[in-house]
Design an enzyme around this catalytic site. Structure first.
Site, PDB file in Angstrom:
ATOM      1  N   ASP A 230       0.734  -1.399  -0.315  1.00 19.40           N
ATOM      2  CA  ASP A 230       0.074  -0.302  -0.411  1.00 19.40           C
ATOM      3  C   ASP A 230       1.242   1.381  -0.214  1.00 19.40           C
ATOM      4  O   ASP A 230       0.494   2.414   0.169  1.00 19.40           O
ATOM      5  CB  ASP A 230      -0.879  -0.208   1.275  1.00 19.40           C
ATOM      6  CG  ASP A 230      -2.490  -0.477   0.586  1.00 19.40           C
ATOM      7  OD1 ASP A 230      -2.837  -0.587  -0.103  1.00 19.40           O
ATOM      8  OD2 ASP A 230      -2.904  -0.901   2.821  1.00 19.40           O
TER       9      ASP A 230
HETATM   10  C1  GLC Z   1      -2.177  -4.142   4.986  1.00 15.49           C
HETATM   11  C2  GLC Z   1      -2.697  -4.183   4.185  1.00 15.49           C
HETATM   12  C3  GLC Z   1      -2.877  -5.176   3.126  1.00 15.49           C
HETATM   13  C4  GLC Z   1      -1.340  -4.548   2.440  1.00 15.49           C
HETATM   14  C5  GLC Z   1       0.030  -4.322   3.390  1.00 15.49           C
HETATM   15  C6  GLC Z   1       0.761  -3.588   2.730  1.00 15.49           C
HETATM   16  O1  GLC Z   1      -1.581  -5.377   6.107  1.00 15.49           O
HETATM   17  O2  GLC Z   1      -4.344  -4.359   5.011  1.00 15.49           O
HETATM   18  O3  GLC Z   1      -4.006  -4.866   1.691  1.00 15.49           O
HETATM   19  O4  GLC Z   1      -1.674  -5.355   1.797  1.00 15.49           O
HETATM   20  O5  GLC Z   1      -1.092  -3.221   4.242  1.00 15.49           O
HETATM   21  O6  GLC Z   1       1.013  -2.675   2.511  1.00 15.49           O
HETATM   22  C1  GLC Z   2      -1.746  -0.520   5.389  1.00 13.69           C
HETATM   23  C2  GLC Z   2      -0.631  -0.145   4.908  1.00 13.69           C
HETATM   24  C3  GLC Z   2      -0.340   0.950   5.717  1.00 13.69           C
HETATM   25  C4  GLC Z   2      -1.463   1.707   5.050  1.00 13.69           C
HETATM   26  C5  GLC Z   2      -2.129   1.535   5.256  1.00 13.69           C
HETATM   27  C6  GLC Z   2      -3.253   2.197   4.580  1.00 13.69           C
HETATM   28  O1  GLC Z   2      -2.313  -1.230   6.437  1.00 13.69           O
HETATM   29  O2  GLC Z   2       0.541  -1.579   6.552  1.00 13.69           O
HETATM   30  O3  GLC Z   2       1.516   1.027   6.684  1.00 13.69           O
HETATM   31  O4  GLC Z   2      -0.879   3.323   5.538  1.00 13.69           O
HETATM   32  O5  GLC Z   2      -2.502   0.721   4.291  1.00 13.69           O
HETATM   33  O6  GLC Z   2      -4.914   1.999   3.973  1.00 13.69           O
END
Ligand code: GLC
Ligand code: GLC
Length: 820
Positions: free
Chosen positions: A485
């Site tokens: 993300d």
């Molecule tokens: C969180 C989000 C997931 C994403 C991951 C890496 O676990 O829920 O959707 O792939 O962060 O950013």
């Molecule tokens: C996931 C990631 C986090 C980010 C979020 C956004 O949880 O781990 O770092 O900010 O997604 O929705």
């Protein structure tokens, strides 16, 4: 280094022996529609189906102290006031214990010879939390004391509840009838649901108005009514409605008293909402619910039923290895966590507020990989809900709300990895069940029934969504983000408050919203890993031409990756919007990333040139630490506007070189795939929570469930866990240990047995229920190898290869696999 409790494997419980855990250690009650979060001090809250839109009790996040608000019992024994779970009064107890089990929690406290044991659970097929309080006088004198219960109502929409005070301070409404307090805010107008809190005995008073009970200048730890030793019989009218029962109790030496409290949720048909007067709640359904659990016998039966349901679920896959920690993770806690993540996606935990996110498309599809064997029918339903939020071109809404099941347009789509996870999840479902019929099931696009097409069509558009969106090197466009993300290659954000996930820089407007140069190698590798599942499905359906066409796309992608995205010793992470390499030796920071590597190795990209082993060795060399594999190395030390959120985290946290346990699993799988069982197991045991129990004070979060992240080597708190419970880590690590290391996986035409274990292991045994039959599997490792099935016998007969055929007889079958 210390721990705060121990595992009780026999009872499938974690036993917490100190209320002062390094963070609230929680459990989940409910698996169907009514859910509660409960900490080891009874903090937490309840909701029906949707943590945002149908919140039943209130919780204040990010509080001081951290875990304030919950279902509390206050005991006033002489001048001593205490809670069985220690908090919020925090009177030092003579004894304390919290047992978190499968869908239930038992908290026991003792003070001055009075013992209070409280059992909390949500029975099967029941929309309420049952709380059984057993009070025992363990002293030699009679005791008279006072008991107060407490729950604080949330005004249904949790977001509105914590923002819209100008209205909400004037809407709260309750009704009190005997020992039952009804919460009916907005019931008169547009809501056809109410909640109640009851006890199966007479009471000596009650409170329903928070300020009357607690006192405007007091807190949960010193409620005025409890200090005064008497309820005020307050009646909430606006402000903050609560529910508190008050009872005076006398117990002779050795005597016990059991009280059963129920926090229930009721929906009523619009024409039956009221009694004849048009004002009083029609309580028929509530009374029926109360009847269901109003005696200790009924409670015991409900709890036994819940336990039996869990025994059955956990009996589907069960192993016995020489390592107790593996056994307890695989047989109990990892599978339990998979159920919780399946139910809640990333919505409600002690790190997710329940109002931020609904069900994530990528998250929920991945959750299915760890859950599908438990209740395949529920997985099927979820797959259809998810696919219904897909768009006709194969893109999809990134999230949907569980109550409405509609795609969330605030967040929208354009996450480049999303569609691919659905190929994996539908594939996993068919492999588990043999239900090929799902592919014919009409499923809407964009929640529009008139646009329904068979599920197979959804897989096709998923696959070609990647193929149709390639960049200059023939690699998938990165779009807003891929699995990570925080790699936002079209964001270029320089203003505080812009969301890295949803903001795309207007400079890409002309190109359709995001850069047509930035490419994701991770999605390329995921495509070559997931693509064969799609091809396998087509072949099975006899669609050979389409299968060949898809296979050609996979082969082309592999070539493109080798041509432009292999950096000599590992795979690149991406090309940014300037066409520069990300995750390359040439970079100053972030030279190597974890995400593409595992999928590339398992897709055998460049295997003939040794790319797989070089890559795995580079991971070991650059990403491996004593607490797991960091996501990237070196960590970013400054803001790279062209990369986005990743470089906003301090080094070692979250996506910036944190130990993301989710994608550690991909490397565990890849090591096992490559036959390096010892490495696979090393990585597995570094992050599996039961293995970190002894360092609970450092690790902080629950030793029975995975967290999303462990702080990496660049962090000052190296080894500290965060974001426990709701993470794809649960599903992927279950896949890693069960399907890759222990090597037992459902396949289209049978059950595959292909372990990749530590060489020292003599073997192991497992039971796997699969398509109605039970397979009792013995794996023997006389030559002490990691991988390679030398011989396989099923019911004494030799079988070629490593696939045990499907049996339709529902019987038991003996499988012996000898490695060598
Ligand atoms: C969180 C989000 C997931 C994403 C991951 C890496 O676990 O829920 O959707 O792939 O962060 O950013
Ligand atoms: C996931 C990631 C986090 C980010 C979020 C956004 O949880 O781990 O770092 O900010 O997604 O929705």
């Amino acid at each position: 280094m210390r721990k705060f409790g121990h595992f009780d494997d026999e009872r499938k419980e974690y036993v917490i022996q100190s209320p002062r855990t390094p963070y609230p250690w929680i459990n989940y009650l409910g698996t169907q529609a009514f859910f509660s979060l409960i900490s080891n001090t009874a903090g937490g809250y309840s909701f029906y189906k949707d943590a945002r839109l149908r919140r039943i009790t209130r919780y204040r996040y990010n509080n001081v102290p951290i875990d304030m608000g919950g279902r509390y019992f206050y005991l006033k024994d002489g001048e001593t006031i205490w809670n069985p779970g220690w908090s919020p009064v925090k009177t030092e107890l003579d004894a304390y214990e919290c047992r978190h089990g499968m869908g239930y929690t038992v908290i026991t406290g003792k003070k001055n010879d009075l013992k209070a044991e409280v059992t909390f659970f949500v029975p099967q097929n029941y929309d309420g939390e049952v709380q059984q309080v057993v009070l025992t006088n363990e002293g030699s004198n009679a005791k008279t004391f006072k008991l107060f219960s407490f729950a604080e109502w949330c005004l249904w929409d949790a977001q509105d509840d914590c923002t819209n005070f100008q209205r909400n301070f004037s809407t709260g409404r309750v009704e009190v009838d005997g020992s039952t307090i009804y919460h009916k805010t907005e019931y008169r107008d547009r809501r056809d649901h109410f909640a109640f809190y009851t006890v199966n005995d007479t009471i000596d008073g009650y409170d329903t108005d928070r300020d009357s009970f607690i006192g405007l200048y007091n807190g949960f730890g010193d409620p005025q009514a409890v200090l005064d030793g008497k309820a005020t019989n307050s009646f909430a009218d606006g402000w903050s409605p609560i529910a508190s029962h008050y009872k005076e109790i006398t117990l002779q030496p050795g005597e016990s008293k059991t009280l059963i409290f129920i926090l229930g949720y009721v929906e009523m048909p619009v024409d039956k909402k009221f009694e004849a007067d048009g004002v009083t709640i029609n309580k028929e359904k509530a009374h029926a619910m109360i009847e269901q659990y109003n005696t200790p016998e009924k409670v015991a039966a409900g709890l036994a039923e819940l336990k039996a349901a869990w025994d059955k679920l956990l009996g589907i896959f069960n192993v016995k290895t020489s390592d107790d920690k593996v056994n307890r993770m695989v047989n109990i806690w990892n599978q339990y966590q998979c159920m919780v993540t399946f139910n809640l996606s990333r919505s409600a935990s002690y790190f997710e507020s329940g109002i931020g996110r609904g069900m994530g498309f990528r998250d929920s599809n991945q959750d299915i990989l760890g859950f599908v064997h438990q209740i395949p029918d529920r997985a099927r339903e979820r797959l259809i809900d998810l696919a219904s939020t897909q768009l006709e071109d194969g893109g999809c809404y990134h999230q949907y709300q569980p109550l409405t099941k509609k795609g969330n347009s605030d967040i929208g789509g354009d996450f480049s990895d999303d569609p691919l996870w659905m190929i994996l999840s539908v594939g996993a479902y068919i492999k588990e069940t043999g239900d090929w019929g799902i592919l014919d099931q009409p499923v809407p696009y964009d929640n529009d029934e008139s646009k329904a097409k068979p599920m197979l069509d959804h897989l096709t558009v998923s696959f070609y969504h990647i193929v149709n969106n390639l960049g200059p090197h023939g690699l998938p466009l990165a779009m807003r983000a891929d699995w990570n993300d925080c790699i936002n290659l079209s964001c270029f954000s320089d203003k505080p408050g812009e969301s890295f996930q949803t903001y795309t820089n207007p400079k890409f407007k002309a190109e359709g919203g995001y850069s047509k140069v930035a490419e994701s190698v991770m999605v390329a590798a995921l495509f070559t890993y997931a693509g064969p599942t799609y091809v396998g499905i087509l072949k099975h359906l006899g669609k050979d031409d389409e299968a060949a066409k898809a296979q050609a796309e996979i082969d082309k992608m592999k070539k493109n990756v080798m041509d432009s995205a292999f950096d000599g010793d590992w795979f690149l992470r991406a090309y940014d919007a300037f066409g520069n390499k990300m995750g390359s030796k040439e970079c100053e920071e972030g030279k190597i990333f974890i995400e593409p590597q595992g999928f590339a190795v398992m897709s055998e990209i460049g295997k003939d040139q040794g790319a797989d082993i070089k890559t795995l060795n580079s991971i070991d060399k650059y990403l491996n630490t004593k607490y797991g594999l960091v996501l990237n190395n070196p960590a970013f030390s400054k803001y790279y506007i062209q990369y986005g959120e990743i470089s906003t985290y301090p080094g070692g946290y979250k996506e910036n070189a944190g130990i993301f346990t989710h994608n550690n699993a991909w490397i565990i799988c890849a090591e096992a795939y490559a036959g390096r069982g010892d490495k696979a197991f090393e990585y597995y045991s570094k992050i599996a929570p039961a293995f970190n129990e002894d360092i609970s004070d450092l690790h902080k979060t629950e030793p029975y469930v995975y967290g999303q992240m462990i702080a990496g080597k660049d962090a000052s708190r190296f080894g500290e866990g965060k974001n426990s419970w709701l993470t794809g880590t649960a599903a992927w690590n279950f896949v890693a240990i069960s399907q890759y290391i222990l090597g037992i996986s459902a396949d289209f035409d049978g059950l595959k047995v292909d372990p990749s274990i530590p060489k020292a292991w003599d073997g192991f045994t497992a039971t796997r229920k699969f398509r109605g039959a039970t397979y009792n599997i013995t794996v023997q490792n006389p030559d002490h190898v990691s991988k390679g099935v030398k011989s396989l016998t099923v019911d004494g007969k030799a079988v070629e290869g490593n696939i045990v055929p499907v049996f339709t007889d529902g019987g038991e079958h003996k499988v012996v696999a000898v490695l060598g």
